[in-house]
Design an enzyme around this catalytic site. Structure first.
Site, PDB file in Angstrom:
ATOM      1  CB  THR A  56      -0.899  -0.027   1.255  1.00  0.00           C
ATOM      2  OG1 THR A  56      -1.653  -1.231   1.220  1.00  0.00           O
ATOM      3  CG2 THR A  56      -1.825   1.167   1.292  1.00  0.00           C
ATOM      4  NE  ARG A 109     -12.082 -10.482   4.875  1.00  0.00           N
ATOM      5  CZ  ARG A 109     -13.129 -11.297   5.014  1.00  0.00           C
ATOM      6  NH1 ARG A 109     -14.095 -10.999   5.857  1.00  0.00           N
ATOM      7  NH2 ARG A 109     -13.208 -12.420   4.336  1.00  0.00           N
ATOM      8  CE  LYS A 151      -4.886  -1.839   1.229  1.00  0.00           C
ATOM      9  NZ  LYS A 151      -4.670  -3.213   1.477  1.00  0.00           N
ATOM     10  CG  ASN A 199      -7.802  -0.447   3.728  1.00  0.00           C
ATOM     11  OD1 ASN A 199      -8.599  -1.355   3.496  1.00  0.00           O
ATOM     12  ND2 ASN A 199      -6.520  -0.670   3.908  1.00  0.00           N
ATOM     13  CG  PHE A 238     -16.230  -3.966   7.233  1.00  0.00           C
ATOM     14  CD1 PHE A 238     -16.328  -5.219   6.657  1.00  0.00           C
ATOM     15  CD2 PHE A 238     -15.020  -3.586   7.769  1.00  0.00           C
ATOM     16  CE1 PHE A 238     -15.248  -6.086   6.624  1.00  0.00           C
ATOM     17  CE2 PHE A 238     -13.930  -4.441   7.742  1.00  0.00           C
ATOM     18  CZ  PHE A 238     -14.042  -5.685   7.158  1.00  0.00           C
ATOM     19  CG  LEU A 239     -22.866  -1.192   8.366  1.00  0.00           C
ATOM     20  CD1 LEU A 239     -24.280  -1.267   7.802  1.00  0.00           C
ATOM     21  CD2 LEU A 239     -22.510   0.267   8.671  1.00  0.00           C
ATOM     22  CB  CYS A 291      -4.795  -2.288   6.832  1.00  0.00           C
ATOM     23  SG  CYS A 291      -3.674  -3.451   6.077  1.00  0.00           S
ATOM     24  CE  LYS A 335       0.001   0.072   6.616  1.00  0.00           C
ATOM     25  NZ  LYS A 335       0.095   0.441   5.210  1.00  0.00           N
TER      26      LYS A 335
HETATM   27  C1  UDX Z   1      -8.377  -4.648   6.393  1.00  0.00           C
HETATM   28  C2  UDX Z   1      -9.271  -4.672   5.145  1.00  0.00           C
HETATM   29  O1  UDX Z   1     -10.519  -5.309   5.461  1.00  0.00           O
HETATM   30  C3  UDX Z   1      -8.571  -5.403   4.000  1.00  0.00           C
HETATM   31  O2  UDX Z   1      -9.359  -5.314   2.829  1.00  0.00           O
HETATM   32  C4  UDX Z   1      -7.215  -4.741   3.759  1.00  0.00           C
HETATM   33  O3  UDX Z   1      -6.499  -5.460   2.777  1.00  0.00           O
HETATM   34  C5  UDX Z   1      -6.394  -4.700   5.041  1.00  0.00           C
HETATM   35  O4  UDX Z   1      -7.147  -4.048   6.069  1.00  0.00           O
HETATM   36  P1  UDX Z   1      -7.718  -6.361   8.335  1.00  0.00           P
HETATM   37  O5  UDX Z   1      -7.080  -5.168   8.998  1.00  0.00           O
HETATM   38  O6  UDX Z   1      -6.921  -7.602   8.240  1.00  0.00           O
HETATM   39  O7  UDX Z   1      -8.185  -5.984   6.841  1.00  0.00           O
HETATM   40  O8  UDX Z   1      -9.041  -6.759   9.149  1.00  0.00           O
HETATM   41  P2  UDX Z   1     -10.580  -6.316   9.129  1.00  0.00           P
HETATM   42  O9  UDX Z   1     -11.401  -7.542   9.160  1.00  0.00           O
HETATM   43  O10 UDX Z   1     -10.865  -5.350   8.064  1.00  0.00           O
HETATM   44  O11 UDX Z   1     -10.734  -5.595  10.554  1.00  0.00           O
HETATM   45  C6  UDX Z   1     -10.030  -4.389  10.887  1.00  0.00           C
HETATM   46  C7  UDX Z   1     -10.505  -3.869  12.223  1.00  0.00           C
HETATM   47  O12 UDX Z   1     -11.863  -3.409  12.121  1.00  0.00           O
HETATM   48  C8  UDX Z   1     -10.504  -4.911  13.346  1.00  0.00           C
HETATM   49  O13 UDX Z   1     -10.042  -4.303  14.535  1.00  0.00           O
HETATM   50  C9  UDX Z   1     -11.962  -5.310  13.470  1.00  0.00           C
HETATM   51  O14 UDX Z   1     -12.296  -5.737  14.774  1.00  0.00           O
HETATM   52  C10 UDX Z   1     -12.650  -3.986  13.152  1.00  0.00           C
HETATM   53  N1  UDX Z   1     -14.031  -4.173  12.626  1.00  0.00           N
HETATM   54  C11 UDX Z   1     -14.249  -4.800  11.439  1.00  0.00           C
HETATM   55  C12 UDX Z   1     -15.111  -3.653  13.358  1.00  0.00           C
HETATM   56  O15 UDX Z   1     -14.932  -3.052  14.430  1.00  0.00           O
HETATM   57  N2  UDX Z   1     -16.379  -3.788  12.838  1.00  0.00           N
HETATM   58  C13 UDX Z   1     -16.609  -4.412  11.654  1.00  0.00           C
HETATM   59  O16 UDX Z   1     -17.793  -4.474  11.246  1.00  0.00           O
HETATM   60  C14 UDX Z   1     -15.524  -4.939  10.927  1.00  0.00           C
END
Ligand code: UDX
Length: 403
Positions: free
Chosen positions: A86, A122, A172, A176, A217-218, A228, A231
């Protein structure tokens, strides 16, 4: 890696790596130059962590690109270099392209090709996401480079989008940032819902059924962490600031994400009156389940604040304890199983909902805790089950749930 052992925990990865190594389809080398010489396409996948001002640290990109450039010097045929990391818009063309040309003595578009191909997997789901991507974005310097990368992915059955390199770099950051914004939206609503005795998970379910929004993601919680979202949102905000673009939406995403763990500690305090002298069983240290990664985990600000309030913490995580221990000098007691962490604690707090933690039953909390109080930062349990079995179950986004 050549022994089939990945250096970090990721479900399914060890089996996959071992199988590929045994079949001779995967091998690791510390000799970058040799690795490039023996291949047609080189992916640059190094880390781009945050610098203190939030911007992306590109030193690993620079160092690895230099090696790739030197190796290209010796390559006879056409080779394509692909930036996977990224990186801020402009980095592929301004830093990678120029470094490759400088160290290889060759010319992009003539001797070698160049693409930017962002990664969307992820953690915790990395194997599944890598093998089943929603889409593959290929930012191409020219058509020939893009054709090579598209061919590399020929067995993947998903939309493949070809675009300009800078657009790929920005896709990207935009993806994010939007996902982090969706989570933050649910988190902001969680505090409103709590005041109205309404369940935010029910509200977001109703919102997410709109096909224009979708339910993913809600999920409200104690904030987003990981390597990610924090950052990348920080990096794009820092970059926008440098070029004179205001980002009030993303600024407040970052602000709300700092607020949410503190709000969670307030909920914990409300559940027990005072935290002074209380023993808290803390479940889940990683930033999310199925990973040993603790980067930007919400566990750290929450545990710090618990100690500020006079509490003591007994922590359990299936995989992330070692990584978390390195992040703090706080006198947290770490346990290898949840039973010992829960035993005689005043209450339990859930920060990441690993399966091992989801499987804890109401009777376990009642048997092991001094008081059957559970405060949940992730909606790990079915409230009806917990409450009907006599557990006092509180958490982000709901208050006084009726059963
Ligand atoms: C993320 C992106 O989803 C992915 O597409 C990208 O390539 C890298 O960053 P990742 O950080 O591995 O992936 O995990 P993700 O499942 O996205 O969760 C990130 C954070 O958000 C976690 O702390 C998780 O607990 C939180 N989260 C996720 C929530 O609080 N609520 C949600 O509905 C989803």
């Amino acid at each position: 890696m050549n022994r089939g052992i990945p250096p970090f925990y990721e479900p399914g990865l060890e089996d996959l790596v071992r199988e590929m190594v045994e079949k001779g389809m995967l091998s690791g080398s510390t000799d970058n130059v040799d690795a490039v010489r023996q291949s047609y396409v080189t992916f640059i996948c190094v880390g781009t962590p945050s610098l203190p001002d939030g911007s992306a640290d590109l030193s690993a990109i620079e160092a690895s690109t230099r090696d790739v450039g030197m190796a290209l010097n010796d390559v006879d045929g056409y080779h394509v270099v692909v930036a996977k990391s990224t990186i801020p818009p402009g980095t592929t063309e301004n830093l990678i392209l120029t470094t490759l040309e400088k160290y290889s003595g060759k010319r992009v578009g003539v001797d070698f090709g160049l693409c930017m191909n962002p990664e969307f997997l992820r953690q915790g789901e990395a194997v599944h996401d890598s093998l089943n991507p929603d889409r593959i974005v290929i930012g191409e310097y020219d058509k020939k480079s893009g054709d090579v990368v598209e061919y590399t992915y020929k067995d993947y059955d998903c939309p493949k989008m070809r675009c300009d390199i800078k657009a790929a770099e920005l896709i990207k950051y935009a993806a994010n940032s939007l996902l982090a914004t969706k989570i933050t939206f649910a988190n902001e609503f969680s505090r409103i819902c709590e005041k109205f005795d309404v369940d935010v998970y029910e509200v977001m379910k109703g919102v997410g059924l709109d096909f224009r929004i979708n339910p993913r993601f809600l999920n409200a919680g104690c904030g987003f962490g990981g390597s990610c979202f924090p950052k990348d949102v920080n990096a794009i905000v820092a970059l926008a600031d440098c070029i004179g673009v205001e980002t009030p939406l993303l600024d407040s995403v970052l602000y709300t994400n700092k607020l949410q763990p503190m709000h969670f500690v307030e909920l914990i305090k409300d559940a027990v009156g005072t935290l002074d002298g209380k023993i808290v069983a803390f479940l889940g240290l990683s930033f999310k389940p199925n990973t040993d990664d603790t980067r930007a985990t919400r566990a750290l600000p929450i545990i710090k604040k618990l100690y500020d309030e006079g509490a003591k913490v007994k922590a359990y995580d299936p995989k992330a304890t070692k990584n978390f221990e390195r992040m703090t000098d706080l006198p947290v007691e770490y346990y290898e199983n949840w039973e010992e962490a829960l035993r005689n604690a005043d209450l339990a707090v859930v920060q990441s909902d690993w399966k091992e933690i989801r499987d804890i039953e109401a009777d376990d909390f009642k048997r092991l805790l001094k008081n059957p109080i559970v405060v949940d930062g992730r909606r790990t349990y079915e409230p009806n089950v917990m409450i009907s079995k006599g557990v006092k179950y509180f958490g982000i986004g709901w208050n006084n749930l009726e059963i």
